[in-house]
Write a protein that holds these residues in place. Structure first.
Motif, PDB file in Angstrom:
ATOM      1  N   GLN A 136       0.797  -1.218   0.000  1.00 51.73           N
ATOM      2  CA  GLN A 136       0.000   0.000   0.000  1.00 51.73           C
ATOM      3  C   GLN A 136       0.831   1.271   0.000  1.00 51.73           C
ATOM      4  O   GLN A 136       0.831   2.010  -0.966  1.00 51.73           O
ATOM      5  CB  GLN A 136      -0.991   0.022   1.177  1.00 51.73           C
ATOM      6  CG  GLN A 136      -2.028   1.143   1.067  1.00 51.73           C
ATOM      7  CD  GLN A 136      -3.043   1.114   2.189  1.00 51.73           C
ATOM      8  OE1 GLN A 136      -2.712   0.772   3.318  1.00 51.73           O
ATOM      9  NE2 GLN A 136      -4.274   1.458   1.873  1.00 51.73           N
ATOM     10  N   GLN A 137       1.603   1.562   1.072  1.00 53.48           N
ATOM     11  CA  GLN A 137       2.116   2.912   1.234  1.00 53.48           C
ATOM     12  C   GLN A 137       3.594   3.122   0.921  1.00 53.48           C
ATOM     13  O   GLN A 137       3.997   4.227   0.586  1.00 53.48           O
ATOM     14  CB  GLN A 137       1.841   3.382   2.670  1.00 53.48           C
ATOM     15  CG  GLN A 137       0.362   3.503   2.984  1.00 53.48           C
ATOM     16  CD  GLN A 137       0.120   3.756   4.446  1.00 53.48           C
ATOM     17  OE1 GLN A 137       0.707   3.110   5.309  1.00 53.48           O
ATOM     18  NE2 GLN A 137      -0.737   4.703   4.750  1.00 53.48           N
ATOM     19  N   ASN A 155      10.010  13.165  -6.618  1.00 52.11           N
ATOM     20  CA  ASN A 155       9.379  11.869  -6.842  1.00 52.11           C
ATOM     21  C   ASN A 155      10.362  10.858  -7.420  1.00 52.11           C
ATOM     22  O   ASN A 155      10.272   9.657  -7.140  1.00 52.11           O
ATOM     23  CB  ASN A 155       8.179  12.022  -7.786  1.00 52.11           C
ATOM     24  CG  ASN A 155       7.023  12.740  -7.129  1.00 52.11           C
ATOM     25  OD1 ASN A 155       6.862  12.686  -5.909  1.00 52.11           O
ATOM     26  ND2 ASN A 155       6.214  13.417  -7.923  1.00 52.11           N
ATOM     27  N   GLY A 262      -2.982  -3.438   1.354  1.00 52.06           N
ATOM     28  CA  GLY A 262      -3.332  -2.940   0.023  1.00 52.06           C
ATOM     29  C   GLY A 262      -2.366  -3.559  -0.961  1.00 52.06           C
ATOM     30  O   GLY A 262      -1.506  -4.368  -0.593  1.00 52.06           O
ATOM     31  N   GLN A 266       0.895   0.374  -3.753  1.00 48.87           N
ATOM     32  CA  GLN A 266      -0.368   0.904  -4.257  1.00 48.87           C
ATOM     33  C   GLN A 266      -0.306   2.430  -4.365  1.00 48.87           C
ATOM     34  O   GLN A 266       0.185   3.111  -3.485  1.00 48.87           O
ATOM     35  CB  GLN A 266      -1.494   0.502  -3.292  1.00 48.87           C
ATOM     36  CG  GLN A 266      -2.882   0.910  -3.725  1.00 48.87           C
ATOM     37  CD  GLN A 266      -3.936   0.365  -2.795  1.00 48.87           C
ATOM     38  OE1 GLN A 266      -3.846  -0.770  -2.347  1.00 48.87           O
ATOM     39  NE2 GLN A 266      -4.935   1.165  -2.488  1.00 48.87           N
ATOM     40  N   GLY A 267      -0.817   2.931  -5.461  1.00 55.78           N
ATOM     41  CA  GLY A 267      -0.823   4.372  -5.663  1.00 55.78           C
ATOM     42  C   GLY A 267       0.388   4.888  -6.415  1.00 55.78           C
ATOM     43  O   GLY A 267       0.408   6.045  -6.842  1.00 55.78           O
ATOM     44  N   TYR A 268       1.414   4.040  -6.567  1.00 55.67           N
ATOM     45  CA  TYR A 268       2.594   4.432  -7.336  1.00 55.67           C
ATOM     46  C   TYR A 268       2.499   3.805  -8.721  1.00 55.67           C
ATOM     47  O   TYR A 268       2.441   2.586  -8.863  1.00 55.67           O
ATOM     48  CB  TYR A 268       3.878   3.977  -6.647  1.00 55.67           C
ATOM     49  CG  TYR A 268       4.114   4.631  -5.311  1.00 55.67           C
ATOM     50  CD1 TYR A 268       4.547   5.944  -5.223  1.00 55.67           C
ATOM     51  CD2 TYR A 268       3.901   3.932  -4.126  1.00 55.67           C
ATOM     52  CE1 TYR A 268       4.762   6.547  -4.000  1.00 55.67           C
ATOM     53  CE2 TYR A 268       4.117   4.527  -2.887  1.00 55.67           C
ATOM     54  CZ  TYR A 268       4.545   5.829  -2.833  1.00 55.67           C
ATOM     55  OH  TYR A 268       4.763   6.428  -1.614  1.00 55.67           O
ATOM     56  N   ASP A 269       2.495   4.626  -9.731  1.00 61.19           N
ATOM     57  CA  ASP A 269       2.307   4.152 -11.099  1.00 61.19           C
ATOM     58  C   ASP A 269       3.649   3.767 -11.716  1.00 61.19           C
ATOM     59  O   ASP A 269       4.112   4.375 -12.690  1.00 61.19           O
ATOM     60  CB  ASP A 269       1.620   5.243 -11.925  1.00 61.19           C
ATOM     61  CG  ASP A 269       1.174   4.735 -13.287  1.00 61.19           C
ATOM     62  OD1 ASP A 269       1.045   3.513 -13.435  1.00 61.19           O
ATOM     63  OD2 ASP A 269       0.979   5.560 -14.191  1.00 61.19           O
ATOM     64  N   ARG A 277       3.331  -6.723  -8.238  1.00 62.24           N
ATOM     65  CA  ARG A 277       1.998  -6.403  -7.699  1.00 62.24           C
ATOM     66  C   ARG A 277       1.010  -7.518  -8.029  1.00 62.24           C
ATOM     67  O   ARG A 277       0.251  -7.981  -7.165  1.00 62.24           O
ATOM     68  CB  ARG A 277       1.537  -5.071  -8.281  1.00 62.24           C
ATOM     69  CG  ARG A 277       0.225  -4.564  -7.748  1.00 62.24           C
ATOM     70  CD  ARG A 277      -0.061  -3.192  -8.335  1.00 62.24           C
ATOM     71  NE  ARG A 277       0.915  -2.212  -7.866  1.00 62.24           N
ATOM     72  CZ  ARG A 277       1.393  -1.213  -8.597  1.00 62.24           C
ATOM     73  NH1 ARG A 277       0.992  -1.069  -9.853  1.00 62.24           N
ATOM     74  NH2 ARG A 277       2.256  -0.362  -8.088  1.00 62.24           N
TER      75      ARG A 277
END
Length: 374
Positions: A136-137, A155, A262, A266-269, A277
């Motif tokens: 997730q994070q 980033n 998660g 998750q949330g990182y493209d 994943r």
């Protein structure tokens, strides 16, 4: 604090030394025209700050800084450069500590004070265990589950750090990293970007450098973790032991599956994370289905239903989860919920894949309806 100056111009060396001598509690322990002699002096002495010219012969100043931080991660490096502000911005050096030539005393004082405040001496002791949460994070927590507030400059710096953690235990070539993150740059500038990003990572990890460090090995980098628990490793290692699910082990299975808060990063493209994943998602789904089956066979229906709903809420295309829920609700004589699960499965498959449910599921459902009608 102890300082060393490296510059290829004698006048620049002498001038900066004179300015620094007027700053209290700062001791000049060496000044060098030859960057390699300067590097050797830093390696063999206790040094807090290095004032380093960017344009020096034989080796780029940023590359030398990267090598110095490999030896001494807590070292503070101040770039001294004749570049104007536009050039500094173009090379993204504004994120580092730097001063422009000609050096002014007031600017130098500000730099030294900023270093004092930015890098405190407090380092976590190795008796504590850190946790890297890749589900997730992508965060780091201490043994009390407090999130460490790490400030990533860009980033791309964060992505580079996560990529190295993703490949923990493996040496990743500098060329591979450049191709991944800076392929649009010409080679010289791309490698400068890489060295700058590694510099940032080491600075960001300064207070936990006893736990997480980046080593420069041959033509690549290796991230090393000591007293660091990675949730993905704990999750996968337990499942791959193949311990049978039983009354004695079900609690541990639940705890391990709870690590999957998660999807992986998750949330990182990141395209490079996608295969991992998917692999971990499949591992979580297959293990969760086994647990649903175990609870069902042991007549703990409420827990079986709860986990079944968790599966389809995260992964709406897992037909087996709907099928299990249909069977569970049938055993509970809950006709409405059996119908709902089948209809929901039909709708999801048609909408997402333009397909019908597996024939075996439809056959079971039709048989169940006929038996209920009798």
């Amino acid at each position: 604090m102890k300082a060393i100056i490296i510059d290829d111009e004698q006048l620049a060396l002498d001038y900066l030394e004179q300015l620094l001598l007027n700053i209290t509690d700062l001791q000049i322990v060496g000044k060098y025209l030859d960057p390699f002699r300067g590097k050797e002096a830093i390696e063999n002495n206790n040094v807090d700050i290095v004032f380093l010219d960017i344009q020096i012969p034989e080796i780029n100043g940023i590359e030398l800084a990267e090598q110095l931080l490999e030896m001494k991660p807590k070292l503070s490096i101040v770039f001294v450069t004749a570049f104007d502000n536009f050039a500094i911005k173009a090379f993204e050096l504004n994120a580092l500590d730097y001063i422009l030539k000609p050096v002014r005393k007031e600017r130098l004082l500000n730099t030294v004070e900023r270093i004092k405040q930015k890098f405190p001496d407090q380092i976590l002791g190795k008796s504590e265990l850190l946790h890297i949460c890749m589900f997730q994070q992508g965060i780091i927590t201490d043994s009390s589950n407090n999130v460490l507030q790490l400030q990533w400059r860009t980033n791309k710096v964060l992505q580079l750090f996560l990529y190295l953690v993703h490949h923990r235990g493996t040496i990743i070539s500098k060329a591979q990293l450049v191709e991944l993150l800076w392929r649009e740059y010409e080679p010289k500038k791309a490698f400068a970007q890489l060295y700058t990003a590694i510099y940032h990572i080491r600075k960001t990890l300064g207070a936990i450098s006893n736990y997480i460090s980046i080593k420069n090995i041959s033509e690549g980098y290796l991230i090393t973790l000591e007293n660091v628990d990675v949730d993905v490793d704990r999750f996968e290692n337990f499942i791959q032991t193949g311990v049978p699910i039983s009354k004695d082990t079900i609690g541990e299975y639940e705890r391990v599956l709870g690590l999957y808060k998660g999807e992986y990063l998750q949330g990182y493209d990141y395209l490079w994370a996608e295969s991992e994943r998917q692999r971990l998602q499949l591992l979580w789904v297959s293990t969760s289905l086994k647990i649903v089956n175990w609870y069902f066979s042991n007549h703990e229906l409420e827990r079986a239903v709860e986990i079944g709903f968790d599966i389809i809420s995260r992964n709406p295309l897992v037909e087996e989860a709907y099928f299990l829920l249909m069977k569970i609700f049938a055993s509970m004589n809950n006709r409405l919920f059996v119908h709902q699960q089948y209809q929901q499965l039909k709708e999801v498959l048609y909408k997402e894949l333009n397909e019908e449910p597996n024939q075996s599921i439809t056959y079971w459902y039709n048989q169940w309806k006929e038996n209920r009608a009798i």
